[in-house]
Enzyme design. Structure first.
Site, short mmCIF file in Angstrom:
data_model
loop_
_atom_site.label_atom_id
_atom_site.label_comp_id
_atom_site.label_asym_id
_atom_site.label_seq_id
_atom_site.Cartn_x
_atom_site.Cartn_y
_atom_site.Cartn_z
N ASP A 129 0.84 -1.19 0.00
CA ASP A 129 0.00 0.00 0.00
C ASP A 129 0.88 1.25 0.00
OD1 ASP A 129 -2.36 1.40 -0.03
OD2 ASP A 129 -2.61 1.37 2.14
N TYR A 131 1.14 5.75 -0.52
CA TYR A 131 0.70 6.96 0.18
C TYR A 131 0.77 8.08 -0.84
CZ TYR A 131 0.61 9.64 4.67
OH TYR A 131 0.28 10.41 5.76
N HIS A 136 -4.01 13.84 1.04
CA HIS A 136 -4.18 12.97 2.21
C HIS A 136 -2.98 13.12 3.15
CE1 HIS A 136 -5.00 9.43 4.67
NE2 HIS A 136 -3.85 8.91 4.31
N ARG A 145 1.74 17.49 12.92
CA ARG A 145 2.76 18.54 12.73
C ARG A 145 2.11 19.71 12.01
NH1 ARG A 145 4.57 13.70 11.10
NH2 ARG A 145 3.94 14.23 8.97
N GLU A 201 -10.33 3.68 4.24
CA GLU A 201 -9.46 4.46 3.36
C GLU A 201 -9.84 4.14 1.92
OE1 GLU A 201 -5.30 3.87 4.40
OE2 GLU A 201 -5.45 5.43 5.93
N GLU A 203 -9.23 3.84 -1.81
CA GLU A 203 -8.02 3.66 -2.61
C GLU A 203 -8.35 2.94 -3.92
OE1 GLU A 203 -4.72 2.10 -0.42
OE2 GLU A 203 -5.33 3.09 1.45
N ASP A 235 -8.85 0.13 2.57
CA ASP A 235 -7.79 -0.22 3.53
C ASP A 235 -8.27 0.18 4.92
OD1 ASP A 235 -5.34 -0.73 4.77
OD2 ASP A 235 -4.52 1.22 4.22
N ARG A 239 -7.36 3.71 13.85
CA ARG A 239 -6.45 4.84 14.10
C ARG A 239 -5.83 4.82 15.49
NH1 ARG A 239 -5.54 5.77 8.97
NH2 ARG A 239 -7.37 6.50 7.82
N GLN A 242 -3.16 2.25 15.44
CA GLN A 242 -2.11 2.77 14.54
C GLN A 242 -1.20 3.80 15.23
OE1 GLN A 242 -3.80 4.48 10.99
NE2 GLN A 242 -1.83 4.86 10.01
N LYS A 255 -3.90 -2.21 10.46
CA LYS A 255 -4.39 -2.29 9.08
C LYS A 255 -4.54 -3.70 8.55
CE LYS A 255 -2.86 2.26 7.59
NZ LYS A 255 -3.90 2.79 6.70
N THR A 259 -8.86 -5.99 4.54
CA THR A 259 -8.82 -5.06 3.40
C THR A 259 -9.88 -5.57 2.43
OG1 THR A 259 -6.44 -4.81 3.71
CG2 THR A 259 -7.35 -4.04 1.61
N THR A 360 -4.76 6.23 0.38
CA THR A 360 -5.99 7.02 0.42
C THR A 360 -5.98 8.13 -0.61
OG1 THR A 360 -5.98 6.62 2.79
CG2 THR A 360 -7.51 8.30 1.99
N GLU A 374 -9.34 12.48 8.11
CA GLU A 374 -9.10 13.79 7.50
C GLU A 374 -10.24 14.76 7.79
OE1 GLU A 374 -7.83 13.91 3.36
OE2 GLU A 374 -7.33 11.79 3.55
#
Ligand code: MN
Length: 426
Positions: A129, A131, A136, A145, A201, A203, A235, A239, A242, A255, A259, A360, A374
């Site tokens: 998978d 990114y 996203h 951050r 997610e 995808e 996916d 959270r 994770q 994860k 799936t 995602t 998100e």
């Protein structure tokens, strides 16, 4: 390629499966498992076509692959064989071809979609998978951050992780809420229990056709020849598990509990008329390193993607699923060719039936978020038509993905559904 089929339901402007699509899948019908091609509300049984001698113009080994119970032999051939088979199937289903006798034999190889149970199309060897959506990555990065959401490698290297193939299920299967280690707040001790922040997610998956030998990279301009076709991927992600487990090595039990994939694999050939140029990188972004620079004029795909949600209360009150987001695959920062080439750039061998997913897919605007995480940026939590609200998924929630592409003068092509309902933890 002709546009009209003698299969009436394939000419409905709203069907996902017109003659221009012809996606491959594996189905069970009357206790046997076969490979087939979706056409309107029917499936053309390729095994039956082979025994009816309808594939005769093709090479014997291609006909043989059509009698298999999974798609891997067909995937392994590569694009020339796929094109020949696709042309033959198109001839058999086209309105302006076929004698009465042929038509009669082809009709006997059709199975109504509502009578079958779709299966995973192949024994998936490896699942990776990526990114690849910068929108996203930026929105998720901002949660951790706020001033510096994107890590410095993002615009240079397509980020990915190795997922797990054993827990990939086909659309329609229930998904059990996972349990795991959760650390609810900074000061708290971790405990073990059902995830309280279960997410989806949105995808797109790429099934690898012919692979590459171990040690031999795939040049970018050959990358798409290794892609058998595309499907939708959910996916599912816990959270809370994770955030506690993923440092420093990345996603693991958050994860790999499930799936979901859509059952039909859309050939790249079907999508060719709907390809668009990759969006220009914003000014100031680095040019990709030379091994990731493609000469293809149209490296992206104009594919609309939608997520809808229906809670158990909505279902009981006959309230239809609510659309919660809409995005487009053309917003990806990395193209499908770049993902394949990068994966093999160190000599890693890809094999027929491997699944690579984009990560995602989100757009820049509110309403195009590809996962619930998100939506934390929104002022209000997600409101459902019956007054319920959602931050993450509850038991009984059913999540459905759809995808389609359309263009003036061409039929609409869809991917079919990718759906799963959450059931309570053990
Ligand atoms: Mn993902």
């Amino acid at each position: 390629m002709a546009l009209k089929s003698w299969v009436v339901s394939a000419n409905d402007p709203q069907t996902d499966f017109p003659l221009a699509n012809l996606p491959y899948g594996v189905f069970r019908h009357q206790h046997s498992q076969r490979i087939g091609v979706a056409i309107g509300e029917q499936i053309l049984d390729l095994g039956a076509c082979a025994s009816e001698n309808l594939l005769a113009p093709l090479a014997a080994e291609i006909i043989d692959a059509c009698t298999a119970s999974v798609l891997s032999p067909l995937m392994a051939f590569g694009p020339e064989a796929w094109t020949m088979l696709r042309l033959r199937i198109s001839e058999l289903l086209s309105a302006d071809h076929a004698s009465d006798d042929t038509l009669h034999r082809v009709a006997s190889a059709l199975v109504p979609m509502r009578e079958v149970e779709m299966q995973t199309p192949v024994q998936i060897g490896d699942y990776t998978d990526f990114y690849a959506s910068i929108h996203h990555a930026t929105r998720v990065g901002k949660l951790f951050r706020p001033d510096n959401p994107l890590l410095p490698n993002y615009k240079y290297v397509p980020i990915g992780y190795h997922g797990r193939a054993s827990s990939i299920v086909v659309s329609g299967n229930e998904v059990r809420r996972p349990s795991g280690q959760i650390k609810p707040s900074l000061g708290a001790e971790p405990s073990f229990g059902p995830s309280r922040s279960l997410d989806y997610e949105l995808e797109v998956g790429m099934f690898i056709g012919a692979g590459n030998s171990l040690g031999m990279p795939i040049p970018i301009d050959e990358a798409e020849q290794h892609i058998f076709g595309l499907c939708l991927v959910n996916d599912w992600s816990a959270r809370d598990i994770q955030s506690w487990e993923s440092q420093p090595l990345g996603p693991f039990l958050a994860k790999n509990f499930a799936t979901t994939i859509s059952p039909w694999i859309i050939p790249l050939e079907a999508l060719a008329p709907y390809r668009v140029p990759v969006s220009a990188r914003p000014e100031g972004d680095p040019v990709p390193l030379p091994y990731l620079v493609s000469s293809a004029a149209k490296g992206a795909i104009d594919l609309t993607l939608e997520v809808s949600l229906q809670s158990s209360q909505m279902r009981e009150s006959n309230i239809p699923p609510m659309r919660v987001s809409r995005g487009n695959m053309r917003d990806l920062y990395w193209s499908i060719a770049q993902l394949v080439t990068h994966h093999a750039s160190n000599g890693c061998n890809l094999r027929p039936g491997d699944l690579l997913a984009t990560g995602t897919i989100s757009g820049p605007a509110e309403g195009s978020e590809g996962c619930l995480l998100e939506m934390k940026h929104r002022a209000e939590p997600l409101r459902m038509p019956n007054g319920e609200s959602r931050v993450f998924l509850e038991d009984g929630d059913q999540v459905t993905f759809l995808a389609f592409t359309q263009r003036e003068g061409l039929p609409r092509i869809g991917f079919g559904e990718c759906t799963g309902m959450i059931i309570a933890a053990v």
